[in-house]
Design a protein around this motif. Structure first.
Motif, mmCIF file in Angstrom:
data_model
loop_
_atom_site.group_PDB
_atom_site.id
_atom_site.type_symbol
_atom_site.label_atom_id
_atom_site.label_comp_id
_atom_site.label_asym_id
_atom_site.label_seq_id
_atom_site.Cartn_x
_atom_site.Cartn_y
_atom_site.Cartn_z
ATOM 1 N N GLY A 184 1.796 3.677 8.388
ATOM 2 C CA GLY A 184 2.843 3.362 7.417
ATOM 3 C C GLY A 184 2.363 2.342 6.396
ATOM 4 N N GLY A 185 1.583 1.337 6.849
ATOM 5 C CA GLY A 185 1.019 0.341 5.944
ATOM 6 C C GLY A 185 0.008 0.946 4.982
ATOM 7 N N ILE A 222 2.032 2.551 2.268
ATOM 8 C CA ILE A 222 2.530 1.506 1.365
ATOM 9 C C ILE A 222 1.403 1.015 0.460
ATOM 10 C CG2 ILE A 222 3.416 -0.865 1.250
ATOM 11 C CD1 ILE A 222 4.902 -0.259 3.894
ATOM 12 N N ILE A 241 7.527 1.454 -0.787
ATOM 13 C CA ILE A 241 7.538 0.557 0.374
ATOM 14 C C ILE A 241 8.558 1.057 1.398
ATOM 15 C CG2 ILE A 241 7.880 -1.817 1.125
ATOM 16 C CD1 ILE A 241 7.095 -2.633 -1.772
ATOM 17 N N GLY A 246 7.041 4.017 3.216
ATOM 18 C CA GLY A 246 6.068 3.624 4.240
ATOM 19 C C GLY A 246 6.733 3.130 5.508
ATOM 20 N N GLY A 247 7.807 2.356 5.379
ATOM 21 C CA GLY A 247 8.537 1.891 6.564
ATOM 22 C C GLY A 247 9.190 3.029 7.315
ATOM 23 N N SER A 267 6.544 5.110 9.158
ATOM 24 C CA SER A 267 6.054 4.497 10.395
ATOM 25 C C SER A 267 7.009 4.786 11.554
ATOM 26 C CB SER A 267 5.826 2.998 10.219
ATOM 27 O OG SER A 267 7.026 2.321 9.978
ATOM 28 N N GLY A 280 8.714 -1.708 10.722
ATOM 29 C CA GLY A 280 8.810 -1.969 9.291
ATOM 30 C C GLY A 280 8.135 -3.269 8.891
ATOM 31 N N GLY A 294 4.871 -3.418 6.574
ATOM 32 C CA GLY A 294 4.963 -4.160 5.324
ATOM 33 C C GLY A 294 3.852 -5.182 5.172
ATOM 34 N N GLY A 301 0.705 -3.217 4.592
ATOM 35 C CA GLY A 301 0.767 -2.671 3.239
ATOM 36 C C GLY A 301 0.491 -3.714 2.178
ATOM 37 N N TYR A 329 7.213 -7.162 0.784
ATOM 38 C CA TYR A 329 6.904 -5.877 1.416
ATOM 39 C C TYR A 329 7.484 -5.750 2.826
ATOM 40 C CZ TYR A 329 3.696 -4.400 -2.306
ATOM 41 O OH TYR A 329 3.144 -4.009 -3.489
ATOM 42 N N SER A 345 10.069 -2.843 3.662
ATOM 43 C CA SER A 345 9.568 -1.896 4.659
ATOM 44 C C SER A 345 10.467 -1.900 5.890
ATOM 45 C CB SER A 345 8.134 -2.258 5.031
ATOM 46 O OG SER A 345 7.618 -1.336 5.947
#
Length: 182
Positions: free
Chosen positions: A14-15, A18, A38, A41-42, A45, A69, A73, A76, A152, A156
């Motif tokens: 996920g990071g 991001i 962002i 991406g969260g 994940s 998250g 974050g 990311g 972030y 996230s």
């Protein structure tokens, strides 16, 4: 019941999402829509973490989504800063030139319409140029990293909660049995 899977792999992926969305010039404009990259991406994940679950494991909880998250974050933010610095070193100030062209077109239209007084536009151009020069310095990069490390994880984490709402499995309902009669 089996324990839950490790969160680190899903949070790293996920990071990476991001970092890629936020660090690549042009693609990072997606974050202009309420930090959509962002949030994505969260949520991603949480989706990836949810895929590792089996029926014998404890159910996914909102606290898992929050933790995923936050970790995604942070990762990311680090990847974004590193990627942006590398792109600036390799390609030069691509993003700066894109923003400079955008600002020139915007200020020309504002001048043509007479919407803003002349002194204000000159002041705005000077501040923009100063911010662009400062962004490429070590201090500017570190300042960007600090802001990213604050913002972030927050966005996230919200993306993780959205992902939990979409992908999270409902807890199994336990049927109530009538009490045993003696």
């Amino acid at each position: 019941m089996l324990e839950k899977p490790n969160k680190l792999r899903s949070a790293i992926l996920g990071g990476l999402v991001i970092g890629a969305i936020s660090g690549i010039p042009g693609l990072n404009l997606l974050n202009c829509c309420c930090c959509a990259g962002i949030l994505l991406g969260g949520a991603m994940s949480v989706y990836l973490y949810r895929q590792e679950f089996t029926n014998e494991m404890l159910p996914l909880e909102s606290s898992d989504a929050l933790i995923l998250g936050i970790i995604a974050g942070i990762i990311g933010a680090l990847i974004t800063t590193l990627l942006s610095a590398m792109i600036t070193l390799i390609l030069g100030p691509v993003e700066t030139e894109m923003m400079r062209n955008f600002m020139e077109k915007l200020t020309q239209k504002l001048e043509e319409r007479g919407s803003i007084p002349q002194g204000t536009l000159d002041n705005m151009r000077d501040q923009f140029e100063e911010a662009m020069k400062e962004g490429g310095t070590i201090g500017g990069i570190l300042r960007s990293l600090v802001y990213s490390l604050i913002l972030y994880p927050i966005f996230s984490m919200l993306g993780g909660l959205i992902g939990f709402g979409i992908f999270g499995k409902k807890k199994p309902t336990i049927s109530q049995q009538p009490p045993m009669q003696q």
